[in-house]
Design a protein around this motif. Structure first.
Motif, PDB file in Angstrom:
ATOM      1  N   SER B 109      42.704 -20.912   4.717  1.00 56.75           N
ATOM      2  CA  SER B 109      43.467 -21.671   5.719  1.00 56.75           C
ATOM      3  C   SER B 109      43.893 -23.030   5.168  1.00 56.75           C
ATOM      4  CB  SER B 109      42.680 -21.833   7.014  1.00 56.75           C
ATOM      5  OG  SER B 109      41.469 -22.480   6.743  1.00 56.75           O
ATOM      6  N   THR B 110      43.120 -23.588   4.265  1.00 52.33           N
ATOM      7  CA  THR B 110      43.488 -24.895   3.723  1.00 52.33           C
ATOM      8  C   THR B 110      44.469 -24.741   2.561  1.00 52.33           C
ATOM      9  OG1 THR B 110      41.272 -25.610   4.265  1.00 52.33           O
ATOM     10  CG2 THR B 110      42.549 -27.076   2.860  1.00 52.33           C
ATOM     11  N   PHE B 111      44.025 -24.067   1.523  1.00 56.89           N
ATOM     12  CA  PHE B 111      44.815 -24.061   0.294  1.00 56.89           C
ATOM     13  C   PHE B 111      46.010 -23.108   0.333  1.00 56.89           C
ATOM     14  CE2 PHE B 111      40.564 -25.561  -0.899  1.00 56.89           C
ATOM     15  CZ  PHE B 111      40.937 -26.850  -1.243  1.00 56.89           C
ATOM     16  N   PHE B 112      45.854 -22.033   1.123  1.00 56.44           N
ATOM     17  CA  PHE B 112      46.988 -21.125   1.297  1.00 56.44           C
ATOM     18  C   PHE B 112      48.147 -21.879   1.952  1.00 56.44           C
ATOM     19  CE2 PHE B 112      49.164 -17.223   2.385  1.00 56.44           C
ATOM     20  CZ  PHE B 112      48.701 -16.335   1.424  1.00 56.44           C
ATOM     21  N   PHE B 116      51.934 -22.768   0.373  1.00 58.52           N
ATOM     22  CA  PHE B 116      53.227 -22.346   0.917  1.00 58.52           C
ATOM     23  C   PHE B 116      54.032 -23.455   1.571  1.00 58.52           C
ATOM     24  CE2 PHE B 116      51.275 -18.333   0.184  1.00 58.52           C
ATOM     25  CZ  PHE B 116      52.342 -17.624  -0.363  1.00 58.52           C
ATOM     26  N   PHE B 117      53.317 -24.341   2.268  1.00 57.14           N
ATOM     27  CA  PHE B 117      54.053 -25.394   2.978  1.00 57.14           C
ATOM     28  C   PHE B 117      54.140 -26.682   2.158  1.00 57.14           C
ATOM     29  CE2 PHE B 117      51.912 -23.551   7.054  1.00 57.14           C
ATOM     30  CZ  PHE B 117      52.724 -22.440   6.973  1.00 57.14           C
ATOM     31  N   GLY B 118      53.380 -26.754   1.088  1.00 59.41           N
ATOM     32  CA  GLY B 118      53.197 -28.044   0.433  1.00 59.41           C
ATOM     33  C   GLY B 118      54.158 -28.410  -0.683  1.00 59.41           C
ATOM     34  N   TRP B 119      55.103 -27.497  -1.027  1.00 64.19           N
ATOM     35  CA  TRP B 119      56.081 -27.848  -2.068  1.00 64.19           C
ATOM     36  C   TRP B 119      56.765 -29.160  -1.695  1.00 64.19           C
ATOM     37  CZ3 TRP B 119      55.819 -25.393  -6.542  1.00 64.19           C
ATOM     38  CH2 TRP B 119      55.415 -24.057  -6.587  1.00 64.19           C
ATOM     39  N   LEU B 129      46.531 -27.110  -8.016  1.00 67.30           N
ATOM     40  CA  LEU B 129      45.103 -26.875  -7.757  1.00 67.30           C
ATOM     41  C   LEU B 129      44.945 -25.902  -6.583  1.00 67.30           C
ATOM     42  CD1 LEU B 129      42.095 -27.756  -8.345  1.00 67.30           C
ATOM     43  CD2 LEU B 129      42.404 -29.403  -6.496  1.00 67.30           C
ATOM     44  N   SER B 130      45.762 -26.086  -5.553  1.00 66.53           N
ATOM     45  CA  SER B 130      45.693 -25.204  -4.379  1.00 66.53           C
ATOM     46  C   SER B 130      46.012 -23.770  -4.766  1.00 66.53           C
ATOM     47  CB  SER B 130      46.679 -25.670  -3.305  1.00 66.53           C
ATOM     48  OG  SER B 130      46.384 -26.977  -2.941  1.00 66.53           O
TER      49      SER B 130
END
Lengths: 70, 509
Positions: B109-112, B116-119, B129-130
C-alpha cells in the motif's frame, strides 16, 4: 499536519488520474463481492466458525473427525 | 468422508491454486525487471528508459491487480472446505501468513502507490527505492506462503498438542529454514523470474515482428534475456536441490515423478518416456512403452551419488528390509496406534485418569509421525497419481531446458547480430510465453499431486482434511470460481493486449 495533507492529496490525485487502474479496481471489487458476500453468506453459510461458538466445541468437532469416525 | 465431497473440494482448490498461479510468477519476476530498467534510467537520466520502465510497470500493475484477490479466495477455502486441516495446522500457518499479510499490506500500500503515483512527485532516488521494495516485497510475500507450503511437504518445528488437537510451533527457525521450504522458495521464485523474462522477450519480439517500437523492443530484449539466462541457470541449480530434498523427504513423490516401480542402485533418469497405462503396482507389466534413460542420473540427482539406491514405489509400499525401508502396512499399524492413543487420551482426560492419560500420551508421541497412516484404508492408497506426476515433471524439465537455450540464443542475436533478421527466433520467443506458463503450472502439479494422498505429509491425508459440508455447496462454488476466474483471465488478457497494442509511447498508464 502539512505532511498528512500532502500524503492525502498524493493518494487522492493518484487515484483520480488513473486510467486503466479504474477498470482494475472494478474487477477487484467484483471479485471480493462474489467471495465475501455471495459465497460466504449464501453458499458456505456453515463453517467451523459459525457452527461452533466455543473453543472447546471446535476442538471436540475436529477431535471426532480425527478419531472415531475413521 | 464422502468421496465425491473430497474430490470436489480438491478440484476446487486445484482450480483456485492454478488460476492464482497464472498471475503470481509474472509479478515475482517482472517487478525486478522493472526495477532494473528504472535503475538504468536513474543512472543514465535517459528519458527513453523512463518510458520503457513505465510501459512494463503498467503491465506489471494489470497482472498484479487481477491476481491480487485470488490468493484471498484460497484462504477463504481453507476456512470453508478444509476445516479439519485449518484447525490441525492453525498455529504453524498462523505466524507465516500473518507476517505475510502485514508485510504485504504495508509494503504494497505504501510503495506500490509511490511507484505508480509518485513519478515526478517524489525524488528519483525514492521512487527507485519504492520500485525495488515492491519487487522485494512481492517476493517476501511468496516466501511466507512457500514456507507454509514447505511445512505441509515436510512438517518440522512443532509438537502435536492432544488437548487442542493442533500442531503448535516450538521452533520458528526450523519452520522458516526447513531445507524443503528454502529449496521450494528458491526454485519457485526462480521460475517466476524465468517466466517474466520470457514475457518480456516474447512481447518485445512481437513488436519486432510488427516492425514497431524497435529500439524499445531491442533494449527490452537484452534486459529480458540477460535476466532470463542468469535466472534460468539458477533455476537449474535450485531444481537440483529441490529434487534432492524430494528424494530425502518425499521418496514416493520422486518414484512417481520417474515412474520407478522397482528400486535400484545406479538408477538412470528417464530423459523421455511413454508410460504403460496398464501398469499398476500389483501387476508385472512393464512400466514404460518407450523410454530413453540417462544412466546414473537419478541416483546423482536424488542423492548426489551415482551409485545410490533409489527406492521405487513397490519398495516404499511393501517395504525393503535390505535397504531399511519399512512398509506402508507397518506405518498404518503405527498410525492406528496414534489415532487410538488420541482417543484414549481424550477419554482419560474426561475420566480424570492420570495414569491412562500419561500412557496414552506416551503412545501418541511415539507414533505421532505416522498419525496420517492411521486413516489410510489400503496400502496402495499412498501412491500418488503416477502418470500426472511423471508427465508434469518431464514437461517442466524439458521446457526449462528449452528456455535456457532460448535465452542464450536471443541474447547472442540481440547483442552480436541484428535480431530483426531472425523472425523464426522472434516467433519462438513469442510462442514461448504460453510455454512458460505451462512449465510453471506443471511445476506446481508435480509438487502438489506428487505428495498425494497427503494434505500434510504423513500426518493428514486429504480425505481427513476436508470439511464435512454439502457436496452441492462445493460444486456450486467450484462453478462460480471457474466462471469468475475465466472471466478475469479473459479480462486480463484483453487489458494486457490492449495496453501492449498501444506501445511504449502510450500515455495511458
Amino acid at each position: 499536519m502539512l505532511n498528512i495533507k500532502n500524503i492525502y492529496s498524493f493518494y487522492i490525485n493518484g487515484f483520480k488520474n488513473m486510467t486503466i487502474g479504474k477498470t482494475l479496481w472494478k474487477l477487484i471489487l467484483i471479485k471480493l463481492l462474489v467471495i465475501f458476500l455471495f459465497l460466504n453468506y449464501f453458499v458456505h453459510d456453515k463453517s467451523l466458525k459459525s457452527e461452533y461458538k466455543t473453543y472447546e466445541e471446535k476442538v471436540d468437532f475436529v477431535y471426532k473427525n480425527l478419531t472415531k469416525e475413521n | 468422508m464422502e468421496e465425491h465431497l473430497v474430490d470436489w473440494s480438491r478440484a476446487q482448490f486445484a482450480l483456485t491454486a492454478m488460476y492464482h498461479w497464472i498471475f503470481v510468477p509474472l509479478t515475482l519476476g517482472l517487478g525486478f525487471i522493472v526495477a532494473i530498467m528504472e535503475s538504468i534510467y536513474v543512472k543514465t537520466n535517459d528519458e527513453f528508459w523512463k518510458k520503457t520502465t513505465k510501459f512494463w510497470m503498467g503491465l506489471f500493475a494489470i497482472n498484479f491487480a487481477i491476481g491480487v484477490a485470488t490468493g484471498i479466495i484460497m484462504e477463504f477455502e481453507f476456512g470453508t472446505n478444509w476445516a479439519n486441516y485449518s484447525w490441525f495446522v492453525g498455529d504453524i500457518f498462523g505466524a507465516p501468513l500473518a507476517v505475510e499479510g502485514i508485510l504485504a499490506f504495508f509494503m504494497e500500500s505504501t510503495f506500490f502507490a509511490v511507484m505508480f503515483f509518485g513519478w515526478d512527485k517524489v525524488s528519483k532516488g525514492f521512487h527507485l527505492l519504492s520500485t525495488w521494495l515492491v519487487a522485494v516485497g512481492s517476493n517476501l510475500s511468496a516466501l511466507w506462503i512457500l514456507v507454509a507450503n514447505g511445512w505441509m511437504q515436510y512438517p518440522v518445528g512443532m509438537t502435536f498438542n492432544p488437548d487442542t488437537v493442533r500442531n503448535e510451533m516450538n521452533n520458528f527457525w526450523d519452520v522458516l529454514f526447513s531445507p524443503v521450504a528454502v529449496s521450494k522458495f528458491l526454485h519457485t521464485i526462480a521460475s517466476g523470474y524465468v517466466l517474466a523474462s520470457l514475457f518480456v522477450i516474447g512481447i518485445s519480439s512481437w513488436y519486432l515482428l510488427k516492425k514497431r517500437d524497435i529500439l524499445f523492443a531491442k533494449r527490452s530484449i537484452i534486459i529480458g534475456s540477460t535476466f532470463g539466462l542468469i535466472t534460468s541457470l539458477f533455476l537449474i541449480l535450485s531444481g537440483d536441490e529441490s529434487a534432492h530434498q524430494v528424494a530425502l523427504k518425499q521418496p514416493m513423490k520422486l518414484a512417481a515423478m520417474e515412474g520407478l516401480y522397482e528400486g535400484t542402485t545406479d538408477a538412470g533418469i528417464v530423459a523421455m518416456g511413454i508410460l504403460n497405462p496398464k501398469k499398476t503396482i500389483s501387476n508385472d507389466e512393464e512400466p514404460f512403452l518407450l523410454e530413453v534413460t540417462a544412466p546414473y542420473a537419478l541416483s546423482l540427482l536424488g542423492y548426489h551419488d551415482i551409485h545410490a539406491f533409489v527406492p521405487g514405489i513397490k519398495d516404499l509400499v511393501y517395504g525393503n528390509v535390505e535397504q531399511g525401508i519399512i512398509s506402508t502396512q507397518e506405518k498404518m499399524q503405527k498410525g492406528k496406534l496414534a489415532v487410538q492413543a488420541l482417543e484414549n487420551y481424550k477419554e482419560a482426560k474426561k475420566a480424570k485418569n492420570e495414569d491412562q492419560l500419561l500412557q496414552s500420551k506416551a503412545v501418541l508421541d511415539e507414533n505421532m509421525k505416522y498419525f496420517g497412516y492411521g486413516h489410510i484404508k489400503k496400502v496402495e492408497d499412498v501412491v500418488p497419481p503416477v502418470a500426472i506426476s511423471f508427465y508434469s515433471f518431464h514437461i517442466m524439465v524439458a521446457l526449462g531446458s528449452w528456455f535456457t537455450l532460448l535465452f542464450t540464443m536471443v541474447l547472442f542475436f540481440a547483442t552480436k547480430r541484428d535480431i530483426l533478421k531472425y523472425p523464426l527466433l522472434l516467433k519462438a520467443a513469442l510462442w514461448s510465453i504460453p510455454l512458460g506458463y505451462i512449465a510453471s503450472e506443471a511445476g506446481w502439479v508435480v509438487a502438489e499431486v506428487g505428495r498425494q494422498p497427503w494434505a500434510i505429509q504423513d500426518l493428514m491425508p486429504v480425505g481427513i482434511a476436508a470439511t464435512k459440508i454439502a457436496t452441492t455447496n462445493v460444486m456450486i462454488s467450484f462453478f462460480i470460481f471457474a466462471t469468475l476466474f475465466t472471466v478475469l483471465l479473459i479480462a486480463e488478457v484483453k487489458i494486457m493486449t490492449k495496453q501492449i497494442g498501444l506501445g511504449s509511447e502510450s500515455k495511458e498508464h
